[in-house]
Design an enzyme around this catalytic site. Structure first.
Site, PDB file in Angstrom:
ATOM      1  N   LYS A 190       2.121   1.773 -10.465  1.00 44.71           N
ATOM      2  CA  LYS A 190       2.388   2.902 -11.351  1.00 44.71           C
ATOM      3  C   LYS A 190       3.806   2.832 -11.947  1.00 44.71           C
ATOM      4  O   LYS A 190       4.628   2.009 -11.544  1.00 44.71           O
ATOM      5  CB  LYS A 190       2.188   4.210 -10.581  1.00 44.71           C
ATOM      6  CG  LYS A 190       0.741   4.399 -10.105  1.00 44.71           C
ATOM      7  CD  LYS A 190      -0.225   4.482 -11.276  1.00 44.71           C
ATOM      8  CE  LYS A 190      -1.585   4.992 -10.909  1.00 44.71           C
ATOM      9  NZ  LYS A 190      -2.485   3.971 -10.345  1.00 44.71           N
TER      10      LYS A 190
HETATM   11  C1  LIG Z   1      -6.372   8.231 -12.880  1.00 47.01           C
HETATM   12  C2  LIG Z   1      -6.072   8.072 -11.427  1.00 47.01           C
HETATM   13  N1  LIG Z   1      -6.227   9.127 -10.618  1.00 47.01           N
HETATM   14  C3  LIG Z   1      -5.953   9.064  -9.299  1.00 47.01           C
HETATM   15  C4  LIG Z   1      -5.499   7.888  -8.736  1.00 47.01           C
HETATM   16  C5  LIG Z   1      -5.223   7.838  -7.263  1.00 47.01           C
HETATM   17  O1  LIG Z   1      -3.890   7.568  -7.006  1.00 47.01           O
HETATM   18  P1  LIG Z   1      -3.400   7.116  -5.564  1.00 47.01           P
HETATM   19  O2  LIG Z   1      -3.694   5.667  -5.408  1.00 47.01           O
HETATM   20  O3  LIG Z   1      -1.930   7.413  -5.565  1.00 47.01           O
HETATM   21  O4  LIG Z   1      -4.136   7.953  -4.582  1.00 47.01           O
HETATM   22  C6  LIG Z   1      -5.303   6.768  -9.537  1.00 47.01           C
HETATM   23  C7  LIG Z   1      -4.832   5.509  -8.940  1.00 47.01           C
HETATM   24  O5  LIG Z   1      -4.962   4.436  -9.427  1.00 47.01           O
HETATM   25  C8  LIG Z   1      -5.595   6.859 -10.913  1.00 47.01           C
HETATM   26  O6  LIG Z   1      -5.412   5.800 -11.719  1.00 47.01           O
END
Ligand SMILES: Cc1ncc(COP(=O)(O)O)c(C=O)c1O
Length: 389
Positions: A190
């Site tokens: 990210k």
């Molecule tokens: C659009 C979206 N929502 C939620 C998430 C979940 O994030 P995390 O991996 O921090 O739980 C991601 C992760 O890639 C994502 O791209």
């Protein structure tokens, strides 16, 4: 066999984070002091992220998935409720809705912006609809004017999935501050990376307090300072919570990543512009420029490979880029392509045609601020090599 653009040893990893010396020093400081878990660095990271986003309250957690889950719980969404979201997202968005016992309802995306289409949202509202959960795809702001108007008209809670949208703005306002909750990801790939990590923004102190309690087993807020130098503090469990707290080790990375957020954003903007220019004459669909009055977070650079036009399938393109030792990604195959959701909810891919087509054709190219000029040139040369003839 012609030589690949890069050697195998020099494989360009997709989404590799740029970690500076400041992060390394601060992580080492955590290790030396022994304060690895939730402590002063997490509290500082919350304050600084909150200030950067000009938000009311911020609670750090260990992922965006946790942030979404706790936001839905804090919004009292549960069995019998419906939450409208996009089919063009990571599974975590939909899973969080399922985890609270609610019914996810999909509304297809706009084929140009790849963001949830407000008209499709309107068409999906029922008596049971409780919330809208838009995703600012790739860092491009959703149509917040339309979504806020729908939410207000129908008394719906707005929860923004800002996993791609740390720097995103819409008409002078930060993504994640439009509704009741904004949920962020600090996963490795990210725009701000802490390995794993997440944050909830909310304008309401009560929601922030509830999320804090839920993120640490349901223990009272004071439990967060349980091991401070002021001595042992008793805690009470007031509800059945989760183990979703962020560690100081993660915040040590986040604090410095946040300080470089603008510099990194500028570098990604630069790479984005180079790609747009370099691929202009190729048989690809390139991303649209950001909409007026918005700031794009430039999280993902995605192109569409239409097999008719490009004379190569998307999957063959992925394989060819990998053979050139360039890492690529797919964001995302539409949610109804996955058997779990199809079997459980009876969703058909054809009912969300834009998301399905995008999911079949999309490819994400490397866009990390870590890329050198040579890396960027290698990516453009590889794409030309695969598609140019
Ligand atoms: C659009 C979206 N929502 C939620 C998430 C979940 O994030 P995390 O991996 O921090 O739980 C991601 C992760 O890639 C994502 O791209």
């Amino acid at each position: 066999m012609p030589k690949p653009i890069r050697s195998h040893e020099d494989f360009l990893i997709f989404g590799s984070p740029l970690i500076g010396d400041d992060e390394k020093r601060d992580v080492l400081h955590c290790l030396e002091t022994g304060w690895l878990g939730t402590g002063p660095k997490v509290a500082r990271f919350e304050r600084e992220f909150c200030a950067y986003k000009q938000a009311g309250y911020a609670v750090a957690v260990n992922s965006c998935t946790a942030a979404l889950h706790l936001s839905l719980l804090a919004a009292n969404i549960g069995p019998g409720d419906e939450v409208i979201t996009t089919p063009l997202t990571f599974c975590a968005t939909v899973n969080a809705i399922i985890h609270v016992g609610a019914q996810p309802v999909l509304a297809d995306v706009n084929p140009t912006t790849f963001n949830i289409d407000p008209e499709q949202v309107r068409a999906k509202i029922t008596q049971r609809t409780k919330a809208i959960l838009p995703v600012h795809f790739a860092g491009r702001s959703c149509d917040m004017q339309a979504l806020c108007a729908i939410a207000e008209e129908h008394g719906l809670i707005l929860i923004e999935d800002c996993a791609h949208a740390i720097e995103t703005m819409y008409r002078g306002k930060h993504a994640g501050t439009f509704g009741a909750f904004g949920c962020f990801s600090f996963y490795v790939t990210k725009n701000l990376a802490t390995g794993e990590g997440g944050m909830v923004l909310t304008p309401e102190e009560g929601h922030a307090n509830r999320i804090k309690v839920l993120a640490l087993h349901g223990m009272t807020k004071d439990a967060w300072q349980r091991f401070s130098d002021e001595g042992y503090k008793h805690y009470q469990v007031v509800e059945c919570g989760f183990k979703y707290n962020m560690m100081d080790l993660q915040a040590a990375l986040g604090l410095h990543q946040l300080r470089r957020i603008s510099v990194n954003w500028q570098r990604r903007q630069e790479i984005w512009a180079i790609y747009q220019e370099a691929f202009r004459d190729l048989p690809l669909t390139l991303p649209e420029p950001p909409e007026e009055g918005t700031r794009h977070a430039y999280h993902l650079y995605t192109v569409l490979v239409d097999p008719q036009r490009a004379r190569i399938t998307r999957d063959a393109f992925l394989a060819a880029m990998t053979a050139e030792n360039i890492g690529v990604g797919v964001h995302y195959q539409s949610i109804p392509t996955h058997p779990y959701y199809r079997d459980r909810f009876g969703w058909q891919v054809e009912d969300y045609p834009h998301s399905f087509r995008i999911g079949q054709q999309t490819v994400s190219l490397p866009l990390s601020p870590k890329l050198s000029d040579r890396d960027v040139t290698d990516v453009t040369r590889a794409v030309w090599k695969v598609l140019g003839d």
